[in-house]
Design a protein around this motif. Sequence first.
Motif, PDB file in Angstrom:
ATOM      1  N   LYS A  99     -12.291   6.143  11.465  1.00  0.00           N
ATOM      2  CA  LYS A  99     -11.103   5.444  11.956  1.00  0.00           C
ATOM      3  C   LYS A  99     -10.160   5.116  10.798  1.00  0.00           C
ATOM      4  N   VAL A 100     -10.728   4.516   9.750  1.00  0.00           N
ATOM      5  CA  VAL A 100      -9.901   4.124   8.609  1.00  0.00           C
ATOM      6  C   VAL A 100      -9.332   5.363   7.924  1.00  0.00           C
ATOM      7  N   LEU A 101     -10.162   6.404   7.808  1.00  0.00           N
ATOM      8  CA  LEU A 101      -9.706   7.636   7.162  1.00  0.00           C
ATOM      9  C   LEU A 101      -8.523   8.232   7.926  1.00  0.00           C
ATOM     10  N   ALA A 102      -8.643   8.286   9.262  1.00  0.00           N
ATOM     11  CA  ALA A 102      -7.564   8.863  10.077  1.00  0.00           C
ATOM     12  C   ALA A 102      -6.274   8.085   9.872  1.00  0.00           C
ATOM     13  N   TRP A 103      -6.369   6.770   9.897  1.00  0.00           N
ATOM     14  CA  TRP A 103      -5.159   5.955   9.712  1.00  0.00           C
ATOM     15  C   TRP A 103      -4.613   6.120   8.305  1.00  0.00           C
ATOM     16  N   THR A 104      -5.498   6.207   7.308  1.00  0.00           N
ATOM     17  CA  THR A 104      -5.030   6.369   5.931  1.00  0.00           C
ATOM     18  C   THR A 104      -4.191   7.634   5.787  1.00  0.00           C
TER      19      THR A 104
ATOM     20  N   ILE B 198       0.926  -2.995  -0.464  1.00  0.00           N
ATOM     21  CA  ILE B 198       1.668  -3.231   0.770  1.00  0.00           C
ATOM     22  C   ILE B 198       0.745  -3.683   1.895  1.00  0.00           C
ATOM     23  N   ILE B 199      -0.437  -3.094   1.990  1.00  0.00           N
ATOM     24  CA  ILE B 199      -1.340  -3.496   3.063  1.00  0.00           C
ATOM     25  C   ILE B 199      -1.949  -4.854   2.747  1.00  0.00           C
ATOM     26  N   TYR B 200      -2.425  -5.013   1.524  1.00  0.00           N
ATOM     27  CA  TYR B 200      -3.159  -6.237   1.201  1.00  0.00           C
ATOM     28  C   TYR B 200      -2.256  -7.462   1.243  1.00  0.00           C
ATOM     29  N   LEU B 201      -1.030  -7.336   0.764  1.00  0.00           N
ATOM     30  CA  LEU B 201      -0.147  -8.496   0.727  1.00  0.00           C
ATOM     31  C   LEU B 201       0.549  -8.713   2.059  1.00  0.00           C
ATOM     32  N   LEU B 202       0.689  -7.666   2.857  1.00  0.00           N
ATOM     33  CA  LEU B 202       1.481  -7.794   4.086  1.00  0.00           C
ATOM     34  C   LEU B 202       0.614  -8.131   5.291  1.00  0.00           C
ATOM     35  N   SER B 203      -0.328  -7.285   5.619  1.00  0.00           N
ATOM     36  CA  SER B 203      -1.080  -7.500   6.867  1.00  0.00           C
ATOM     37  C   SER B 203      -2.530  -7.880   6.627  1.00  0.00           C
ATOM     38  N   GLN B 204      -3.011  -7.747   5.398  1.00  0.00           N
ATOM     39  CA  GLN B 204      -4.439  -7.939   5.090  1.00  0.00           C
ATOM     40  C   GLN B 204      -5.316  -7.087   6.006  1.00  0.00           C
TER      41      GLN B 204
ATOM     42  N   ASP C  42      -6.099  -1.350   7.855  1.00  0.00           N
ATOM     43  CA  ASP C  42      -6.697  -1.185   6.535  1.00  0.00           C
ATOM     44  C   ASP C  42      -6.680   0.275   6.098  1.00  0.00           C
ATOM     45  N   LEU C  43      -6.315   0.488   4.845  1.00  0.00           N
ATOM     46  CA  LEU C  43      -6.477   1.821   4.260  1.00  0.00           C
ATOM     47  C   LEU C  43      -7.856   1.855   3.610  1.00  0.00           C
ATOM     48  N   LEU C  44      -8.287   3.036   3.204  1.00  0.00           N
ATOM     49  CA  LEU C  44      -9.588   3.123   2.540  1.00  0.00           C
ATOM     50  C   LEU C  44      -9.624   2.202   1.323  1.00  0.00           C
ATOM     51  N   ILE C  45      -8.503   2.175   0.601  1.00  0.00           N
ATOM     52  CA  ILE C  45      -8.492   1.415  -0.653  1.00  0.00           C
ATOM     53  C   ILE C  45      -8.632  -0.083  -0.392  1.00  0.00           C
TER      54      ILE C  45
END
Lengths: 507, 285
Positions: free
Chosen positions: A264-269, A429-435, A454-457
């Motif tokens: 799931k995370v990979l596809a979204w990434t 961008i992900i961590y600071l914006l949406s967590q 969430d991205l993989l990172i």
Amino acid sequence: MTTIKYLSLSKPERFLVKFLDFFKNFGKGFVNFFKGLPSKFMKLWNKICTPFRVIGDAWRKGSWGVRTNFLVFGFYQLTHHEIVRGVLYLLYEIVFILFMIMTGGPYLAKLGSLGTFSTDSAYAANPYGGSPVLVQGGDKSFTILLYSIATFILMIIFVALWYFSIRDAKSLQDNNYVGKFSKDSQFFDDMLNKKYHTLLLAVPLVGLVGFTVIPVVFMIITSFTNYNSIQVNLFDWVEFDNYAGLFASKATGSSIGIGQIFLKVLAWTLLWALIATFTNYFLGMVVALLINKKGIKLKKLWRTVLILTIAVPQFVSLLLINQMLSGSGILSNLFRQWGWIGAGKETFDNVLLARIIIIIVNMWVGVPYTMLICSGILMNIPEDLYESARIDGASPFKMFSSITLPYMLFITGPYLLSQFIGNINNFNIIYLLSQGKPSLGVLNLGYGDVGETDLLITWIYKMSMEGQVKNYAVACALGVLVFIIIAVFSLIFYGRSGSVKNEEDFQ
Amino acid sequence: MAEKHYASKRAAEKAQRVLIYTILTVISVIWIFPFFYLILQSFAKFPDPKSIFPTEWTMQNYANLFTDTATPFFRWWLNTFIIALFTSVLQTVLVLMTSYALSRLRFNGRQALMKLILILGMFPGFLGMLVVYYILELLKINTSIYSLIIVYVASSAMSYYVAKGFFDTVPKSLDEAVMIDGGTKNTVFWRIILPLSKPIIIYTILVSFTGPWGDFMFGKYIVQTANLQPEGYTVAVGLQGLIGQDSFYGTFCAGAVMVSIPITALFFWLQRYYVEGIAGGAVKG
């Protein structure tokens, strides 16, 4: 097929020809690849053999002084007026042997088991009666692993220096035969000229090995263990279990397994990286075109406004936008009025809305960069191309799609790739914006509070740095997979870029 | 007839221009709005994220920032400034050295080294934080936020790319001329390459100076693991800690303004070099 013939074909026919050509060339490339293999193999073989040949040569033709170098580094140099070089070789040998006896050897011996008794259980019966006493010096797998890696690197350097000291000694001896004698000043001269790179790269390389290479190697090796924050002191080898877990279809006894989360995370990434790269690229190009259009005034002002986003630290602007979107923030209030967010819900509770917002905010962050880069290139497109197009009666759109776009894509191809890779790893961008919200609700699995955005990172970060249980080993396995994904994309696109292959032509 | 044609064409052009100006204005408003909002909020007496203009104005947020013991902002600012200063100087020197070696010198393992750096860059760097922290502990500097300098400077070699791209464009015939005149590679570096690369030197200084102001990840890790007092934070760590605590919302806004002003000023002052740097770096790919 000649060019004239090709041009006389209709559009679909041209397409067909190109399509077939692709496969024809594909086959040819395939054959050429295998034809080239033997010579490539021979080259590699020669490369591998050279050091052995040099060593053998030095042993057979070398004097006793040179042969002593096999055991005592720098002996020949020391006895032939090359004091500095000889001392450096000898010093490394002594330090290395001492290190191996004192630290390296003992740690290396424990590498197989990663330690057997930990400080947790290291209480021995008190010989004077009463409560047991703590035995100092329990094993720590972390330290064992780390020191073993450092020891391996020092061993590689040791072997390399052994080889260099022998090769040097041999060439010194050869020079002596022809009447050229060594002296120390030659060493310093070389440092500024022939061997200038060693002088320049010494400090950067030490930093690179200590603070990047060792951590990365440690990370790769940790992915084959079960290191987590519960068993900090002692952990064990688990071979490929972590990877197998990531590719397993379903964990036993739970509704969703880590394998499914991973997919799931990979596809979204990947989806995110694709969309983010192209939206930024095209919007940035459009803005650059608008600003650079003839007759538009205040060019500098428009550009400066956009550069403001680059100048202000990202954590400030992203945290600010996060505030505007959260709770009673100004934007989330607006969305609520428009009915985009239901009662009692937050902006990042809706998967689709959250993802769209992230992509839009990413444009806000990234468009200025693309705009700056495109501006420079746009001004370099020869004006006469447009002139002749205009004379032929081309519409502005036609000019854009047939001149501007191909030109831009050609020049900024590598940039597009690095942007794509950067977006796969776009942590801020992900961590600071949406967590990563909205959460998938799988915290109890022990792999962090992973969410839909969430991205993989960021998942790796959550897994290894946040939460009650920090699952370093699985996070490291994920990190290795991220590397593999990026490496595959780079190999596919990067290898084809001419500017990489033809570095020498370029200079 | 012809006149009419031109008139209509002129009108169309004018309409187009008006349209472009409108679009650019809208874009500018969107891009500026968050900063505008940030500045207004930093002067709000009662922090209310809902409204754009504060109901009552005050300087209290700025006063809190400098007087409240929970937010020793001046110390944060000073810490970050010192880290940024040392980082920019040392990193620039190392980056230039690496770039020159990789661009102009030919030695065994050059290609391999470049490939290695490329590969290392593909791993998520923060997974190595545990190890880096352990090394800092061995060096006995883990209890100070200034150890960040070492962490940033040590990874200099990773960012050789832009400067190397620039050095590649300097004609090699200059090197050869120096060598014929009896100069060494060292002379080439100091007398030819460095004087010609002012833009790229300034770009490297600028990028490495602004980096520490925005990086919170490693700073946060050191602060948490070594359990540092607020006096030892950097601005990024400190301000990030304020987020989520409603009572500090105004303080966060004020702090964000105070961080952004010097960096933005520096940026606009050296804007030309920055643009050259990123544009050049991207094109040469």
